[in-house]
Design an enzyme around this catalytic site. Structure first.
Site, short mmCIF file in Angstrom:
data_model
loop_
_atom_site.label_atom_id
_atom_site.label_comp_id
_atom_site.label_asym_id
_atom_site.label_seq_id
_atom_site.Cartn_x
_atom_site.Cartn_y
_atom_site.Cartn_z
N ASP A 68 0.23 -1.15 0.07
CA ASP A 68 0.30 -0.47 0.10
C ASP A 68 1.13 1.41 0.32
OD1 ASP A 68 1.43 -0.19 2.87
OD2 ASP A 68 -0.99 -0.80 3.17
N ASN A 137 -7.58 -2.48 14.72
CA ASN A 137 -9.09 -3.04 14.10
C ASN A 137 -8.99 -4.56 13.00
OD1 ASN A 137 -8.03 -1.50 10.77
ND2 ASN A 137 -9.75 -0.27 11.48
N HIS A 139 -7.32 -4.62 9.82
CA HIS A 139 -7.32 -4.63 8.35
C HIS A 139 -5.88 -5.02 8.61
CE1 HIS A 139 -4.79 -0.63 9.84
NE2 HIS A 139 -3.64 -1.34 9.69
N GLU A 144 -9.98 -1.78 5.25
CA GLU A 144 -10.68 -1.69 6.41
C GLU A 144 -11.82 -2.08 6.70
OE1 GLU A 144 -9.13 0.06 8.22
OE2 GLU A 144 -8.20 1.83 7.66
#
Length: 242
Positions: A68, A137, A139, A144
Site C-alpha cells: 500500500d 481494527n 485491517h 479496513e
C-alpha cells in the site's frame, strides 16, 4: 491452522522473520516478495540488511511488490511508504530499483493507478511470500473493516482509528492522509505463503480475534484463516491470548 511462532525476545523475533525471507531467497533467488511497512518489520529488515552484508542473502534477482501507499504523498515525502522502503531496505541491499514496486500514491488519478497496480500484479504471477502486519481494527494492508471488501488494488478511505494510530509518524493527525491505495484481499490471499507479524500487548486482542474468531469482513485479518500456508510470528505480548 496457521503455524504460530512466539518469539521470546525482540532479537529472536527479528532473526526469525528475516530468516524466513532469507531462506526463500536462498532457495528461490527470483522470488516475488510482497512487502509491508510500519514499525513491526523495521527490525526484520535491519536484520536482512545485516545478512546481505554478511554475504548470506542476495536480492539481485528478486522482485518486490508493496501492499500500500498513502494517496497524495510524493515518493520522497518522509512518511511515504516508498521512502520507508528505500530507507529501511532497498537502498541498503542489491535489489534493482526497477524491480521494486510500490503503489504510486502521488498519481493524479489514484483510481487509475490502482487499476494499473492490479495489472502489474497479474503480470507478475503469484507472490511467493506476502508479509503482513495487522491494524488494531483487523485491517491487513489498508483493507479496513466493513460489510464487504475489495478483491483487488483499490483506493480506500482510511478509518479514523487507522489515522489516529498513524498520527505518531506525522506532526499531527491533520497531516495524515485520508486515503490510500492498497492491494485487495484477493491479491493478498493469492500469495503462495503469508507471514503475519505482530508485536506488543496492544495487538494481543486483534491477533486472537483474527486467528480464533469468526471469519468476517468486519475483521479482515480473520480471512487469513482460509489460507493454507500462513506463518504467524508474534512476540510474547502479542501472542498472550493464543
Amino acid at each position: 491452522m496457521p503455524n504460530i511462532i512466539k518469539a521470546q525476545t525482540e532479537e529472536q523475533f527479528n532473526d526469525i522473520g528475516a530468516g524466513i525471507i532469507a531462506s526463500l531467497l536462498q532457495s528461490n533467488p527470483k522470488a516475488l516478495l510482497g512487502l509491508a511497512t510500519g514499525s513491526t518489520p523495521v527490525g526484520v529488515y535491519k536484520r536482512l540488511v545485516e545478512l546481505f552484508n554478511e554475504g548470506s542473502v542476495s536480492f539481485a534477482q528478486a522482485q518486490s511488490y508493496n501492499l500500500d501507499e498513502y494517496v497524495g504523498l510524493p515518493a520522497d515525502h518522509p512518511e511515504s511508504y516508498r521512502r520507508f522502503m528505500d530507507d529501511k531496505l532497498f537502498s541498503l541491499v542489491d535489489i534493482l530499483p526497477e524491480n521494486t514496486h510500490v503503489p504510486p500514491g502521488s498519481d493524479p488519478d489514484p483510481q487509475q493507478a490502482a487499476a494499473e497496480y492490479t495489472k502489474l500484479l497479474e503480470r507478475a504471477g503469484r507472490i511467493d511470500l506476502q508479509i503482513l502486519g495487522v491494524g488494531h481494527n483487523g485491517h491487513i494492508g489498508f483493507n479496513e473493516p466493513g460489510e464487504e471488501l475489495e478483491g483487488f488494488t483499490h483506493v480506500v478511505t482510511l478509518d479514523e482509528s487507522t489515522r489516529k494510530a498513524n498520527a505518531r509518524f506525522f506532526n499531527s493527525i491533520d497531516e495524515v492522509p485520508v486515503q490510500a491505495i492498497t492491494m485487495g484481499i484477493a491479491s493478498i490471499l493469492h500469495a503462495k505463503q503469508i507471514l503475519l507479524m505482530a508485536r506488543g500487548a496492544d495487538k494481543a486482542e486483534i491477533i486472537a480475534r483474527a486467528l480464533q474468531g469468526p471469519v468476517t469482513t468486519e475483521c479482515p485479518a480473520s480471512l487469513l484463516q482460509t489460507h493454507p500456508n500462513v506463518i504467524v510470528l508474534v512476540d510474547q505480548e502479542a501472542g498472550r491470548l493464543i
